[in-house]
Design an enzyme around this catalytic site. Structure first.
Site, PDB file in Angstrom:
ATOM      1  N   HIS A  46       7.677 -11.643  -6.245  1.00  0.00           N
ATOM      2  CA  HIS A  46       6.700 -10.700  -5.687  1.00  0.00           C
ATOM      3  C   HIS A  46       7.401  -9.413  -5.256  1.00  0.00           C
ATOM      4  O   HIS A  46       6.904  -8.306  -5.537  1.00  0.00           O
ATOM      5  CB  HIS A  46       5.980 -11.333  -4.494  1.00  0.00           C
ATOM      6  CG  HIS A  46       4.956 -10.420  -3.881  1.00  0.00           C
ATOM      7  ND1 HIS A  46       3.657 -10.355  -4.326  1.00  0.00           N
ATOM      8  CD2 HIS A  46       5.063  -9.527  -2.874  1.00  0.00           C
ATOM      9  CE1 HIS A  46       2.991  -9.462  -3.605  1.00  0.00           C
ATOM     10  NE2 HIS A  46       3.825  -8.943  -2.713  1.00  0.00           N
TER      11      HIS A  46
ATOM     12  N   CYS B  29       0.562   2.212   3.583  1.00  0.00           N
ATOM     13  CA  CYS B  29      -0.893   2.295   3.752  1.00  0.00           C
ATOM     14  C   CYS B  29      -1.604   1.186   2.985  1.00  0.00           C
ATOM     15  O   CYS B  29      -2.737   0.822   3.327  1.00  0.00           O
ATOM     16  CB  CYS B  29      -1.402   3.660   3.294  1.00  0.00           C
ATOM     17  SG  CYS B  29      -1.011   4.070   1.585  1.00  0.00           S
TER      18      CYS B  29
END
Length: 390
Positions: free
Chosen positions: A86, A47
């Protein structure tokens, strides 16, 4: 040659909800299609983020997200060591909306599983995601990055546990059937409560939520009856006025604990003045959440140190990966030389002699490969780092 990993993505940091909705890839149709378009890759779609990881050029991944209506300004592109760093930060919970949240680690694991099922992984991606998952576990077991309640619903559960110690056998009443009530019940489910009583203005919604968690449903007119049965009340209903007042709580043989996480409040503050009632509200819980967030922030440097160590380990592995064929040739050459030097030796002795002969050459190959890879060196405690400095 630099590490050929890439990442193209967007997250809550770069794109509003309506843009993230465009980029989201459902696991049944859109995600397999995306993996097919990429050829080899792993897609992490939640989400709060959609990120496409792959090997080689990032242009296909970038084009795929642009084709879904995402503007270039919402995207970030990272390559090489920065793409890997990352991924590690994501798995460790440092890039999450709530720092240290645990759900993202399962989502990283699921992303790798789905890519494997589509036959879309390869060695560099496999190693990157496996090491990211291992790092995420270490971050949560070796630091306090995931400690303490950092959502209001979880803080409410923490408070209930602090009050009762053990929730098994208790009757818990939940006012409301919205997202906050559902989140609280999700946290509550693992603690073996005796009864769950869901009260809502629309009884059908109460019934749907109660069925999910093995509870009982009631309409709002039944609230006084439910309050008489409850040991703990958690209120999160959408209502313009108080649902519970002092007059609704007759004297009881045992105390009643009430946690009001609704805004506007569901419980009249005068309830807290009753001798048998103990009332907590959003401000009480927010203080707990803020304190825990500050504590987590203090753990970030420890997690970042683990990330840098993991990066060094990966780059050392990658250096060996790049020269693996040369290493195999060296090992074969060493076996021939050992057999010539010790024709009477047995297989075990020959293997040991070949290993001793090949070892310094293999280290030299790895050291030179590591120097050419680029990015950060291994941490100071790894062997190749020390060798590269001799």
């Amino acid at each position: 040659m630099a590490l050929p990993l890439y990442l193209v993505g967007l997250s809550h940091k770069t794109a509003p909800l309506e843009v993230r909705e465009k980029a989201a890839l459902d696991p049944v149709v859109a995600l397999p299609a995306a993996l097919s378009a990429l050829g080899k890759g792993v897609v992490l779609s939640t989400c709060n983020r959609t990120e496409l990881y792959g090997v080689g050029s990032p242009e296909k991944a970038r084009a795929l997200l642009l084709s879904r209506g995402v503007a270039p300004r919402h995207l970030y592109v990272k390559e090489g060591v920065e793409a890997l760093r990352h991924l590690y930060r994501v798995a460790a919970g440092l890039d999450s909306l709530v720092v240290g949240e645990a759900q993202i680690l399962g989502q990283v694991r699921e992303a790798l599983f789905l890519a494997r099922r589509q036959g879309a992984t390869e060695s560099l991606l496999e190693k990157a995601f496996q090491s990211a998952i291992a790092l995420g576990k270490r971050a949560r077991s070796e630091t306090g990055i995931g400690m303490g309640a950092v959502s209001v619903a979880y803080a409410a559960l923490d408070l209930a546990l602090a009050v009762y110690g053990d929730l098994s056998g208790l009757s818990v009443a939940v006012l409301g059937a919205g997202e906050m009530a559902e989140l609280f019940l999700t946290h509550l489910k693992a603690h073996g409560v005796g009864r769950i009583l869901v009260v809502n203005r629309t009884e059908e919604k109460a019934q749907a939520l109660a069925e999910r968690f093995g509870g009982e449903a009631f309409g709002l007119p039944a609230l006084p009856q439910v309050l008489r049965q409850a040991d703990l009340v958690v209120a999160s209903a959408a209502a313009p006025h108080y649902l519970v007042g002092p007059e609704d709580l007759p004297k009881r043989a045992k105390p009643l604990f009430l946690i009001d996480i609704a805004l506007p409040r569901n419980i009249d503050p005068r309830v807290g003045e009753l001798p048998h009632a103990y009332l907590y509200n959003l401000d009480d819980l927010k203080r707990v959440v803020d304190r825990n967030l500050r504590a987590r922030a203090g753990e970030i440097p420890k997690v970042e140190a683990l990330i840098e160590k993991a990066l060094g380990d990966y780059m050392e592995w990658y250096a060996g990966h790049r020269v693996r064929e040369a290493i195999r040739a060296l090992e074969a050459w060493a076996r021939v030389q050992a057999a010539k030097a010790q024709p009477e030796a047995g297989p075990v002795e020959l293997e040991k002699a070949a290993g001793r002969l090949a070892h310094p050459f293999i280290l030299g190959l790895k050291r030179r490969a590591l120097d050419r890879v680029g990015g950060p060196p291994c941490p100071e405690d790894c062997l190749l780092y020390r060798l590269s400095r001799t």
